[in-house]
Design a protein around this motif. Structure first.
Motif, PDB file in Angstrom:
ATOM      1  N   LYS C   5       0.837  -1.211   0.000  1.00 41.94           N
ATOM      2  CA  LYS C   5       0.000   0.000   0.000  1.00 41.94           C
ATOM      3  C   LYS C   5       0.868   1.255   0.000  1.00 41.94           C
ATOM      4  N   LEU C   6       1.951   1.213   0.803  1.00 44.50           N
ATOM      5  CA  LEU C   6       2.831   2.385   0.864  1.00 44.50           C
ATOM      6  C   LEU C   6       3.582   2.589  -0.447  1.00 44.50           C
ATOM      7  N   LEU C   7       3.807   1.505  -1.146  1.00 40.87           N
ATOM      8  CA  LEU C   7       4.517   1.602  -2.426  1.00 40.87           C
ATOM      9  C   LEU C   7       3.620   2.186  -3.506  1.00 40.87           C
ATOM     10  N   ASN C   8       2.332   2.017  -3.314  1.00 41.27           N
ATOM     11  CA  ASN C   8       1.406   2.483  -4.346  1.00 41.27           C
ATOM     12  C   ASN C   8       0.199   3.185  -3.723  1.00 41.27           C
ATOM     13  N   ILE C   9       0.469   4.293  -3.071  1.00 39.23           N
ATOM     14  CA  ILE C   9      -0.628   5.026  -2.400  1.00 39.23           C
ATOM     15  C   ILE C   9      -1.538   5.644  -3.463  1.00 39.23           C
TER      16      ILE C   9
END
Lengths: 315, 255, 317
Positions: C5-9
Motif C-alpha cells: 500500500k505504501l509503495l502504491n498510495i
C-alpha cells in the motif's frame, strides 16, 4: 517620417473632435487605407513576401535607430531640439509611445481572432448537434452574460460623472451582476485552476522523485535543502539551538535571542545552506539559461527583422 | 434606491457561495473527470473569453485607439485632447488579421502580425544589452583573496559603517572559493549548451557533467520554490472556503 | 500488505491529506518566528527608506489565480507605503484582469483603514490608478523613453469620482521621466519582471514581489544589482510582514538582524496592520511542505525496500 510620427498629436493631423474636418479626415483616411488593403489583395504572389518583410523591417528599424542614434541630453519637454541630429533623436524617442499604441491596438484586434475561433468551434458543435453540445451552450451563455454585464457596467461607470458608483451601496443590477461574475466566479475559478497543480505535484513527487541516478539525487538534495529552509519557524528554533551551542563555547557575538551563532557555527544553519545553494549554484545555473534565452531572442529578433525567418513571413 | 448594509452582506454571501460552488466543481477533477467538472470548466472558459473582450475594449481599444481617434472634451465642451483621425488606419490593418480564415487571402493576415513582430524584433538589440551586460559584469567575480587575515569574513555586528565598508572591500579566502565555485558553475552550465562543436574530449565532457549537475541543483531549487507557489494557492483556496465563506454566511444570515 | 500500500498510495488519499493538512492549521492564528531571506531584507530596507514626497510606481501584473501569494505582497507593500504616506501610481501591463484585482485589494485596504480609524488614502491626491496597458514590451519601452507621453492620455478619477488628467494629480506632477521615480516595484505572477528589467533597469531602481515560480529567475537579477530587492512567494509575504512588525537591524530585541548588512536599517510599521496573510497561511504551508517531504521519503524508502526484496528473486531466476 520620424518628425511626422512624433508630432502627429500637435500637427495638422490632430483636429477638433467631431468637427467637419475630423469627419472628412476620418472617412478619407479610412477609404484610402481600405483601398490599399483591397489593392494588396490583388498583389501578385511574388510580391507578397517582400511586402510583409519590408513592413516588418521598417517597424523594427525605428527601435534600432532609437538605440543607435545619439539622443539630446537633458532636453526639457518644452525645449526645441538643436539641429538635425537632436531633432531626429527626439523624434525617435517621441515615437516610442505611438509605436506602443500601435502594437497594443493591433494585439487587441488579433485577440479577437481567438474569441472568434472559440465561438466558431462551439457554434459548430451546436449546429451539428453533437452529443456534448450542452457544454457549448454553457460556454456561450456564460461568455455572452459576462460580456453584456461587463459592457453595461462599463458604460454606467463612464456616465457616472458624480462618482456615485464608487460606493457599492449605489450599484445597480448590472454592476452587481458584473461583480458576481467577475470577482465571484471568474477570478475564483482562475485561482482553482492554478491551485490544482499543487495536487498533481504532490502525487508526481511521490511517484517520480526517486533516487535513480546521480543527477536525480543531486536535484532532490537541492530541493530538500530549499524546502527545509522554507520552514522558517522550525529553522528559527534550529538556529537558536546552534547559537546556544556557540554561546556555550564562547564564540564572539553568538546570541541565541536573535538567533545569531557567529563564526564557523553559521555553517550549521540550514537557512545558510539554502542561501549558499541559491547564491552559488542556482543563480549561475539560471543565469546561464538566461544568457541562452537572451541570445536566442536576439537571434530570433534579427531573423524576423531581416526577413530571414522562413516560417514567420513566408507567403 | 441604495442597497442597505444587510442587502450588501447577502450579495457578498451569494457571490462567495458561487465562488465556492465553482471551486468544489473544479476540484471534482481530483476524484475523476465528471460532468460536474466539465460544466464548470466550460463556465470558466466562457467567462474568461467574454471578459477578455470587455477588458480589451475598455482597457486598450477605447482609451488607446477610439479616444485618440475621436479626441476628448470636458463637461464644458473644451477640447482636452485633439482628435487624431489618422488612427483609423489601424482598423483595416487590424482586420487584415481575420483574412487568416480565407484560403485565397490568408497571406495578408501576416501584415499586422509582421508589424507586431517587427516592433518586437527591433527591441531585442536594446534588451539584450540592457539585460545581459550587468549579468555578465557581475559574473566576473574576483577569485583571488585580497587578505589572509582571516579565512572567513569576520562578523560585522558592532562595527561602524566605515569599518563595514572596509570589510566589504576585502575578498576573504572563503569568499574567493565561493566566487570560484560561482564562476565554474556558470561556465560549466554555459558549456553544457554548446552544440556547435564536438565536446567529446575528456576535459570538456567532465566540465559538461559539472554543468549538468549545476543545472540539476538549480532545477531542484526551482522545484522547491514552485512547490511553495502552488501550495500557497491551495491554502488560499482552503481559506476562501473555510474562513471567508463561513464569515460571509454569518454576516449575511446571522450567527 | 502495508508495504504494498505504501509503495502504491492512491493519489486521492494524497490529495485528501493535502486538503487536511492545509485546512486544520488555518484556524490557528499564532504569531510565528521567522528567518528572513537576504533579498526580502533588501526589499524592505529599500521600500522603507524611500525619500519623503517621492512617488513610487507599482506595476501590478497578477490576478486572483495567484492570490495566495501576490495578494499578500501587494497588501504588505501598500500598507508600508500608506504608513509612510508615500504616494504611488499603480497600473498593469501584464493582464487585462489585473486592474480589477488590484482595485479589489485597494478597496479592502481602504475599508481596513476606515475600521482602524486611520485617515483615508485618497485617489488622485495620494495615489493614482492608471489601469491597464496592453503589450507589456511596447509599453515598458515607451515608459523608459517618455513616461509622460504614455500616462498623459489616461484620464483618471479623483476622490469625488470626476474624470481628470493623470498629470493633474499631485502624485505625478513632479514625474518628468521614469528616472524621477525612486523605485519601480513589479508585483507579478509572470515574466513581466524580465520585460521590466530589459527595458527599465538602466533607467530607474527596480524591485520585485513575485510568485515562487518566477522567484528563481529573478534572483540572478538581484545578484547583479538590477533588482534592489525581491520578495518571493508566500515566504516573501511572511518575511515582509515579519519585517514590518519587527524592523530591521534595530537595537530592539525583536528586530531582525541582517548579519551580511548590519549597517542597513529599517523601522517597523507602527500604524495599522502588519501581520496578516503571510503569518496566517504559513503554518498550513509548513504542514504541506512536511507532507511533501514525507511522501518523497516514503516513495524512496519503499522503492529501496521493493528493490531489495526483488533482488534475491532475480538471482534465483
Amino acid at each position: 517620417m520620424m518628425e511626422l510620427l512624433a508630432q502627429v498629436e500637435y500637427g495638422p493631423l490632430a483636429v477638433k473632435p467631431y468637427s467637419t474636418e475630423w469627419l472628412i479626415g476620418l472617412i478619407v483616411t479610412f477609404l484610402l487605407a481600405a483601398g490599399a488593403a483591397i489593392g494588396l489583395s490583388k498583389v501578385p504572389a511574388n510580391f507578397r513576401r517582400p511586402i510583409v518583410s519590408i513592413g516588418t523591417f521598417l517597424c523594427g528599424l525605428i527601435y534600432v535607430l532609437y538605440w543607435l542614434w545619439p539622443r539630446p541630453v537633458n532636453l526639457k519637454p518644452d525645449q526645441v531640439p538643436n539641429g538635425m541630429v537632436e531633432q531626429v533623436g527626439k523624434g525617435l524617442s517621441d515615437t516610442l509611445p505611438l509605436l506602443a499604441d500601435v502594437a497594443n491596438i493591433l494585439t487587441s484586434f488579433l485577440l479577437g481572432l481567438g474569441v472568434y475561433s472559440l465561438a466558431r468551434i462551439h457554434f459548430g458543435k451546436i449546429i451539428k448537434r453533437q452529443s456534448d453540445r450542452g457544454f457549448s451552450w454553457v460556454l456561450i451563455v456564460s461568455a455572452t452574460m459576462i460580456s453584456v454585464f461587463g459592457f453595461v457596467d462599463y458604460i454606467l461607470r463612464s456616465q457616472d460623472k458624480a462618482g456615485k458608483l464608487v460606493d457599492r451601496e449605489n450599484w445597480g443590477f448590472f454592476n452587481v451582476g458584473q461583480d458576481i461574475m467577475f470577482d465571484g466566479l471568474l477570478l475564483q475559478m482562475d485561482s482553482v485552476m492554478f491551485s490544482l497543480i499543487a495536487f498533481f505535484i504532490l502525487s508526481a513527487a511521490y511517484r517520480a522523485f526517486r533516487i535513480r541516478s546521480v543527477e536525480s539525487t543531486v536535484m532532490m538534495a537541492s530541493a530538500l535543502v530549499l524546502m527545509l529552509s522554507l520552514l522558517s519557524p522550525i529553522m528559527f528554533q534550529w538556529n537558536t539551538m546552534i547559537a546556544q551551542m556557540a554561546k556555550g563555547m564562547n564564540i564572539p557575538n553568538a546570541d541565541p535571542s536573535i538567533p545569531y551563532p557567529g563564526g564557523f557555527f553559521h555553517n550549521l544553519q540550514i537557512s545558510d545552506w539554502a542561501n549558499w545553494v541559491k547564491g552559488n549554484l542556482q543563480t549561475p545555473a539560471l543565469r546561464a539559461v538566461d544568457f541562452g534565452i537572451l541570445l536566442g531572442a536576439l537571434a530570433m529578433g534579427l531573423r524576423l527583422w531581416l526577413g530571414l525567418e522562413k516560417g514567420g513571413v513566408s507567403v | 434606491m441604495p442597497w442597505t448594509p444587510q442587502q450588501l452582506n447577502v450579495i457578498d454571501a451569494v457571490k462567495i457561495t458561487g465562488g465556492v460552488a465553482c471551486t468544489i466543481g473544479l476540484y471534482s477533477i481530483l476524484y475523476k473527470e465528471t460532468k460536474l467538472f466539465r460544466f464548470f470548466e466550460h463556465v470558466f472558459l466562457g467567462l474568461a473569453a467574454g471578459y477578455m473582450v470587455v477588458a480589451m475594449y475598455k482597457e486598450s481599444l477605447y482609451p488607446q485607439w477610439i479616444q485618440r481617434m475621436t479626441g476628448q472634451m470636458d463637461d464644458a465642451g473644451n477640447v482636452t485632447q485633439p482628435a487624431m483621425f489618422l488612427y483609423v488606419v489601424l482598423l483595416p490593418i487590424g482586420l487584415l488579421g481575420y483574412t487568416v480564415f480565407s484560403r485565397k487571402h490568408n497571406w495578408m493576415s501576416r501584415i499586422p502580425i509582421g508589424i507586431i513582430l517587427g516592433l518586437w524584433a527591433g527591441q531585442q538589440l536594446l534588451n539584450y544589452w540592457d539585460t545581459a551586460s550587468p549579468g555578465i559584469y557581475s559574473s566576473m567575480q574576483p577569485i583571488i583573496p585580497t587578505t589572509w587575515s582571516s579565512f572567513v569574513e569576520p562578523d560585522k555586528f558592532g562595527l561602524t559603517p566605515d569599518q563595514i565598508k572596509a570589510l566589504n572591500q576585502q575578498i576573504y579566502p572563503s569568499q574567493a572559493i565561493n566566487n570560484l565555485i560561482f564562476v565554474i558553475a556558470i561556465l560549466s552550465s554555459l558549456s553544457y549548451f554548446i552544440y556547435s562543436f564536438d565536446t567529446k574530449n575528456r576535459a570538456m565532457s567532465t566540465f559538461n557533467r559539472i554543468g549538468r549537475w549545476t543545472l540539476m541543483i538549480g532545477f531542484g531549487a526551482i522545484f522547491g520554490s514552485t512547490v511553495m507557489a502552488r501550495f500557497a494557492l491551495v491554502i488560499d483556496r482552503m481559506y476562501y472556503i473555510w474562513v471567508e465563506w463561513i464569515q460571509a454566511l454569518q454576516k449575511a444570515f446571522g450567527q | 500488505m502495508i508495504k504494498e500500500k505504501l509503495l502504491n498510495i492512491d493519489r486521492r488519499i494524497l490529495y485528501g491529506l493535502l486538503i487536511l493538512v492545509t485546512v486544520i492549521p488555518l484556524r490557528c492564528d499564532q504569531k510565528l518566528n521567522n528567518i528572513t531571506d537576504d533579498y526580502s531584507n533588501a526589499f524592505y530596507e529599500a521600500v522603507s527608506n524611500i525619500p519623503e514626497g517621492k512617488t513610487v510606481f507599482i506595476e501590478s501584473d497578477w490576478t486572483t489565480s495567484t492570490r495566495g501569494e501576490n495578494s499578500g505582497h501587494l497588501e504588505a507593500l501598500l500598507r508600508i507605503l500608506m504608513a509612510k504616506k508615500t504616494k504611488f501610481a499603480i497600473f498593469s501591463v501584464g493582464d487585462a484582469q489585473a486592474p480589477g484585482v488590484f482595485r479589489g485589494v485597494l478597496l479592502r485596504l481602504m475599508e481596513e483603514r476606515k475600521t482602524l480609524g486611520l485617515p483615508a488614502y485618497q485617489p488622485f491626491e495620494d495615489y493614482v490608478d492608471l489601469g491597464y496597458f496592453a503589450n507589456a514590451e511596447g509599453t515598458l519601452q515607451a515608459i523608459g523613453g517618455d513616461v509622460r507621453k504614455v500616462f498623459e492620455k489616461k484620464s483618471i478619477r479623483d476622490a469625488e469620482g470626476k474624470q481628470r488628467s493623470a498629470f493633474d494629480s499631485p502624485v505625478l506632477s513632479n514625474v518628468k521621466s521614469v528616472g524621477d521615480v525612486p523605485m519601480y516595484i513589479v508585483v507579478t505572477a509572470s515574466n513581466t519582471i524580465d520585460r521590466a528589467i530589459e527595458r527599465l533597469s538602466a533607467k530607474t531602481t527596480l524591485a520585485c514581489m513575485c510568485t515562487g515560480v518566477i522567484g528563481p529567475s529573478a534572483l540572478p537579477y538581484f545578484q547583479s544589482g538590477q533588482l534592489k530587492g525581491v520578495a518571493i512567494g508566500l515566504k516573501g509575504v511572511f518575511d515582509i510582514e515579519y519585517l514590518m512588525a519587527n524592523g530591521l537591524n534595530l537595537e530592539t530585541k525583536e528586530s531582525v538582524k541582517w548579519s551580511k548588512q548590519p549597517d542597513k536599517t529599517a523601522q517597523p510599521i507602527t500604524v495599522g496592520k502588519t501581520l496578516d496573510r503571510g503569518n496566517r497561511y504559513f503554518l498550513s504551508f509548513m504542514c504541506a511542505i512536511l507532507l511533501l517531504i514525507a511522501t518523497v521519503v516514503t516513495g524512496n524508502v519503499m522503492m529501496f525496500v521493493a528493490r531489495a526484496q526483488s533482488k534475491p528473486q532475480g538471482d534465483e531466476a
